[in-house]
Write a protein that holds these residues in place. Sequence first.
Motif, PDB file in Angstrom:
ATOM      1  N   GLY A 254     -13.077   6.228  -2.800  1.00 44.19           N
ATOM      2  CA  GLY A 254     -12.767   5.852  -4.178  1.00 44.19           C
ATOM      3  C   GLY A 254     -11.616   4.862  -4.203  1.00 44.19           C
ATOM      4  N   TRP A 255     -11.901   3.621  -3.940  1.00 45.83           N
ATOM      5  CA  TRP A 255     -10.851   2.594  -3.844  1.00 45.83           C
ATOM      6  C   TRP A 255     -10.314   2.243  -5.228  1.00 45.83           C
ATOM      7  N   VAL A 256      -8.997   2.168  -5.324  1.00 52.63           N
ATOM      8  CA  VAL A 256      -8.336   1.860  -6.601  1.00 52.63           C
ATOM      9  C   VAL A 256      -7.280   0.787  -6.352  1.00 52.63           C
ATOM     10  N   LEU A 257      -7.355  -0.288  -7.145  1.00 54.33           N
ATOM     11  CA  LEU A 257      -6.291  -1.297  -7.116  1.00 54.33           C
ATOM     12  C   LEU A 257      -5.207  -0.844  -8.077  1.00 54.33           C
ATOM     13  N   ASP A 258      -4.123  -0.361  -7.524  1.00 52.74           N
ATOM     14  CA  ASP A 258      -3.057   0.238  -8.326  1.00 52.74           C
ATOM     15  C   ASP A 258      -2.142  -0.856  -8.876  1.00 52.74           C
ATOM     16  N   ALA A 259      -0.874  -0.571  -8.995  1.00 56.52           N
ATOM     17  CA  ALA A 259       0.070  -1.534  -9.551  1.00 56.52           C
ATOM     18  C   ALA A 259       0.090  -2.819  -8.723  1.00 56.52           C
ATOM     19  N   VAL A 260       0.270  -3.955  -9.411  1.00 56.19           N
ATOM     20  CA  VAL A 260       0.296  -5.269  -8.757  1.00 56.19           C
ATOM     21  C   VAL A 260       1.558  -6.001  -9.197  1.00 56.19           C
ATOM     22  N   ALA A 261       2.371  -6.432  -8.232  1.00 59.03           N
ATOM     23  CA  ALA A 261       3.612  -7.167  -8.530  1.00 59.03           C
ATOM     24  C   ALA A 261       3.289  -8.644  -8.714  1.00 59.03           C
ATOM     25  N   ASP A 262       3.668  -9.174  -9.865  1.00 57.72           N
ATOM     26  CA  ASP A 262       3.410 -10.588 -10.146  1.00 57.72           C
ATOM     27  C   ASP A 262       4.664 -11.401  -9.793  1.00 57.72           C
ATOM     28  N   ARG A 263       4.941 -11.511  -8.540  1.00 57.38           N
ATOM     29  CA  ARG A 263       6.110 -12.248  -8.042  1.00 57.38           C
ATOM     30  C   ARG A 263       5.701 -13.087  -6.838  1.00 57.38           C
ATOM     31  N   GLU A 264       6.583 -14.012  -6.481  1.00 63.09           N
ATOM     32  CA  GLU A 264       6.364 -14.827  -5.283  1.00 63.09           C
ATOM     33  C   GLU A 264       7.376 -14.400  -4.223  1.00 63.09           C
ATOM     34  N   ALA A 265       6.896 -14.236  -2.994  1.00 57.42           N
ATOM     35  CA  ALA A 265       7.761 -13.788  -1.894  1.00 57.42           C
ATOM     36  C   ALA A 265       7.457 -14.604  -0.648  1.00 57.42           C
ATOM     37  N   ARG A 266       8.421 -14.611   0.270  1.00 56.25           N
ATOM     38  CA  ARG A 266       8.235 -15.294   1.553  1.00 56.25           C
ATOM     39  C   ARG A 266       7.775 -14.267   2.577  1.00 56.25           C
ATOM     40  N   LEU A 267       6.494 -14.315   2.907  1.00 58.86           N
ATOM     41  CA  LEU A 267       5.880 -13.376   3.831  1.00 58.86           C
ATOM     42  C   LEU A 267       4.950 -14.120   4.765  1.00 58.86           C
ATOM     43  N   ASP A 268       4.555 -13.418   5.816  1.00 56.79           N
ATOM     44  CA  ASP A 268       3.468 -13.899   6.659  1.00 56.79           C
ATOM     45  C   ASP A 268       2.198 -13.223   6.143  1.00 56.79           C
ATOM     46  N   PRO A 269       1.368 -13.905   5.381  1.00 56.50           N
ATOM     47  CA  PRO A 269       0.230 -13.237   4.728  1.00 56.50           C
ATOM     48  C   PRO A 269      -0.750 -12.625   5.725  1.00 56.50           C
ATOM     49  N   GLN A 270      -0.946 -13.256   6.874  1.00 57.53           N
ATOM     50  CA  GLN A 270      -1.891 -12.711   7.851  1.00 57.53           C
ATOM     51  C   GLN A 270      -1.378 -11.408   8.445  1.00 57.53           C
ATOM     52  N   ARG A 271      -0.074 -11.374   8.811  1.00 56.81           N
ATOM     53  CA  ARG A 271       0.474 -10.148   9.387  1.00 56.81           C
ATOM     54  C   ARG A 271       0.495  -9.022   8.351  1.00 56.81           C
ATOM     55  N   ILE A 272       0.896  -9.328   7.111  1.00 60.61           N
ATOM     56  CA  ILE A 272       0.931  -8.309   6.076  1.00 60.61           C
ATOM     57  C   ILE A 272      -0.481  -7.778   5.806  1.00 60.61           C
ATOM     58  N   THR A 273      -1.455  -8.679   5.746  1.00 59.73           N
ATOM     59  CA  THR A 273      -2.841  -8.240   5.562  1.00 59.73           C
ATOM     60  C   THR A 273      -3.284  -7.347   6.709  1.00 59.73           C
ATOM     61  N   GLN A 274      -2.930  -7.735   7.952  1.00 56.56           N
ATOM     62  CA  GLN A 274      -3.278  -6.922   9.116  1.00 56.56           C
ATOM     63  C   GLN A 274      -2.687  -5.523   9.013  1.00 56.56           C
ATOM     64  N   ALA A 275      -1.412  -5.428   8.605  1.00 57.43           N
ATOM     65  CA  ALA A 275      -0.767  -4.126   8.485  1.00 57.43           C
ATOM     66  C   ALA A 275      -1.403  -3.288   7.379  1.00 57.43           C
ATOM     67  N   MET A 276      -1.655  -3.906   6.215  1.00 64.14           N
ATOM     68  CA  MET A 276      -2.233  -3.160   5.104  1.00 64.14           C
ATOM     69  C   MET A 276      -3.650  -2.688   5.411  1.00 64.14           C
ATOM     70  N   VAL A 277      -4.445  -3.533   6.063  1.00 61.78           N
ATOM     71  CA  VAL A 277      -5.796  -3.130   6.445  1.00 61.78           C
ATOM     72  C   VAL A 277      -5.744  -1.982   7.451  1.00 61.78           C
ATOM     73  N   GLN A 278      -4.756  -2.034   8.373  1.00 59.69           N
ATOM     74  CA  GLN A 278      -4.608  -0.946   9.336  1.00 59.69           C
ATOM     75  C   GLN A 278      -4.256   0.361   8.618  1.00 59.69           C
ATOM     76  N   LEU A 279      -3.372   0.278   7.612  1.00 61.96           N
ATOM     77  CA  LEU A 279      -3.047   1.475   6.845  1.00 61.96           C
ATOM     78  C   LEU A 279      -4.266   1.972   6.071  1.00 61.96           C
ATOM     79  N   ALA A 280      -5.057   1.048   5.535  1.00 59.88           N
ATOM     80  CA  ALA A 280      -6.276   1.452   4.834  1.00 59.88           C
ATOM     81  C   ALA A 280      -7.265   2.110   5.792  1.00 59.88           C
ATOM     82  N   GLN A 281      -7.402   1.554   7.014  1.00 58.88           N
ATOM     83  CA  GLN A 281      -8.276   2.151   8.017  1.00 58.88           C
ATOM     84  C   GLN A 281      -7.798   3.547   8.389  1.00 58.88           C
TER      85      GLN A 281
END
Length: 460
Positions: free
Chosen positions: A328-355
């Motif tokens: 039951g996937w839910v898109l919860d709160a979303v921050a509408d801000r701009e940040a300096r991140l590495d999008p690929q690494r952050i995506t990799q970490a979040m996908v790993q947490l989702a897995q």
Amino acid sequence: MAVALGAVATTTRSILLRDVDHRVSRLLTQETGEFANFVDQGVDPETGGRFGTPRRLLEVFLQRQYSDPDEELLGLTRSRGAVPNVLRQPRDIAAGTALHGDRASLAAVFASDASSGTLHRSRGEVRWAKVEIAPGGAGQPGAFVVAFHTDNERAVADEAFRTLLAISGVALLMTTGIGWAVAGRILAPVRVVRTTAAQLTEQDLTRRIPVQGRDDIAALAETFNAMLDRLERAFAAQREFVDDAGHELRTPITIVRGHLELMGDDPAEREETVRLVTDELDRMSRIVEDLLLLAKAERPDFVRPEPVQLAELTADVYVKARALGDRGWVLDAVADREARLDPQRITQAMVQLAQNAVQHTVPGQRIRIGSRTYDTHEGGGIELYVADSGPGVQEQDTEVIFERFRRGTARRGARGTGAGLGLSIVKAIAEGHRGRVELRPTEGGGATFALVLARVLEDQ
């Protein structure tokens, strides 16, 4: 220092000798000028008129003069021989050095066409000047001579020179001693750096240089210690990589070898063996890739930050995570801000947490993905989180699940096929952004993993 002090002493002596020459020249000029005026204007006290002979003129003038120390005022008149007659004042000049006793030198001065000169004698140097007197009537020609013995004046300059040399020598010794001591103290940390560097080996990188003060040497020691810290971490990561790889790869290698050695000729058995071997090889490949990723986490270019819209990044992670399982996937709160991140690494970490959440839940259970900002007295930051409604993490596992090859004890069933490196990778990505990963209980049951990243907002 020695050259400078020697130059000062030599220059001082030269200045003193030059002053002696100038003073003697002024004295000779003054005495000869006074005599010339006396010749033109002087009157014989006995007759009240002009002087009749050079001898009488010289006698009266010498009676009225008072010579300085080391100075001789002489009157010379022609005699029948080559040596002139001498008129002088009684002075306390040593007889061995006085010019009036040196008849040969007086004859040379009297016969000279020059008005001044220098006599270089073994008994001492003499500077002289003379004024010739034309004879009057039946008198003989004469001359007034001023002689100055310069040895005493030069001796004063030489004594000052020797004194300066002695003082300079003492100063040089003191400066050398102080410089040696100060240089030794200044260079002591450098010697410690050299000694420490010579004692460093691959097996012992724990030695550090004690840092004292706030000067450049202390900065050098701090820089060297920082370099040693990086080297120690690099060697530790290398050893850990080798140890982990050897530990984790030993089991699948043994399984592959065992199945290949026992594989028979039956086609079905061969097919099953190939399937098992391929599965183990795939698992080995995943382990090696994860270990290489963790090894790269020590490099400065592990993360490459760039301006990222958090809302867009959170939505992309949500879309990719939905394909991981029937939850039951839910898109919860979303921050509408701009940040300096590495999008690929952050995506990799979040996908790993989702897995990881998928492995700890069953179909139909809810998994929430979201992002939010926070403010503290140290500044603001962001959180990107994955919250599941599974059984959660037992308390004894909260400290170990982020270590390499460690798994929690609350895993359901046997669906987990990982090597225990996923959460280690997530932790490395968070620390690469100078942040951290936190584990929190989910309200209503389950576990929430959050990437807490400070000082990444663009307006900070």
